[in-house]
Motif scaffolding. Structure first.
Motif, mmCIF file in Angstrom:
data_model
loop_
_atom_site.group_PDB
_atom_site.id
_atom_site.type_symbol
_atom_site.label_atom_id
_atom_site.label_comp_id
_atom_site.label_asym_id
_atom_site.label_seq_id
_atom_site.Cartn_x
_atom_site.Cartn_y
_atom_site.Cartn_z
ATOM 1 N N GLY A 93 0.801 -1.217 0.000
ATOM 2 C CA GLY A 93 0.000 0.000 0.000
ATOM 3 C C GLY A 93 0.834 1.268 0.000
ATOM 4 N N ASN A 141 -0.467 7.998 -1.637
ATOM 5 C CA ASN A 141 -1.501 7.039 -1.279
ATOM 6 C C ASN A 141 -2.120 6.438 -2.543
ATOM 7 O OD1 ASN A 141 -3.146 5.610 0.482
ATOM 8 N ND2 ASN A 141 -4.680 7.228 0.556
ATOM 9 N N LYS A 146 -2.062 2.478 -3.494
ATOM 10 C CA LYS A 146 -3.288 1.721 -3.767
ATOM 11 C C LYS A 146 -3.252 1.100 -5.162
ATOM 12 C CE LYS A 146 -6.369 4.087 -0.606
ATOM 13 N NZ LYS A 146 -7.555 4.935 -0.451
ATOM 14 N N ARG A 191 -3.857 -2.811 -6.054
ATOM 15 C CA ARG A 191 -4.853 -3.259 -7.038
ATOM 16 C C ARG A 191 -4.202 -4.127 -8.115
ATOM 17 N NH1 ARG A 191 -6.717 1.943 -6.473
ATOM 18 N NH2 ARG A 191 -5.695 2.590 -8.399
#
Length: 108
Positions: A30, A77, A81, A85
């Motif tokens: 992350g 961020n 992410k 994904r």
């Protein structure tokens, strides 16, 4: 500005000599990744999960780290992410099993 704990620096001139799964683990953390590798495939770049550069250029590495440290936390961020994904989509065991089965079926 972000703290040094908000991104991962991965410097490996031989790229996948240690293990590809280490890169995938970093991507699924992350956090965005600063990645220096000249391999044919580049998951960091594909996913938009950080900054990619060629290995062996300390100046480019320093610039990438400074750039990453200056990015707004929301942008970091977003990159983090995106990496998560990508890993969930491209390295899910069902996805990999289907791809493997397709390859094996093509061999018969």
């Amino acid at each position: 500005p972000m703290s040094r704990r908000q991104f991962i620096y991965l410097w490996n001139t031989s790229c996948y000599s240690t293990s590809y799964h280490i890169l995938i683990n970093h991507m699924s953390s992350g956090r965005p990744v600063v990645f220096a590798c000249s391999a044919g495939d580049n998951p960091i770049s594909e996913a938009g999960a950080g900054i990619s550069l060629v290995p062996g250029d300390p100046s480019a590495l320093a610039d990438a780290i400074v750039l990453m440290a200056q990015l707004h936390p929301e942008e970091c961020n977003k990159m983090g992410k995106a990496g998560g994904r990508y890993v969930n989509r491209q390295h899910d065991s069902r996805f990999l099993a289907c791809n493997f089965a397709g390859v094996m079926n093509g061999c018969i």
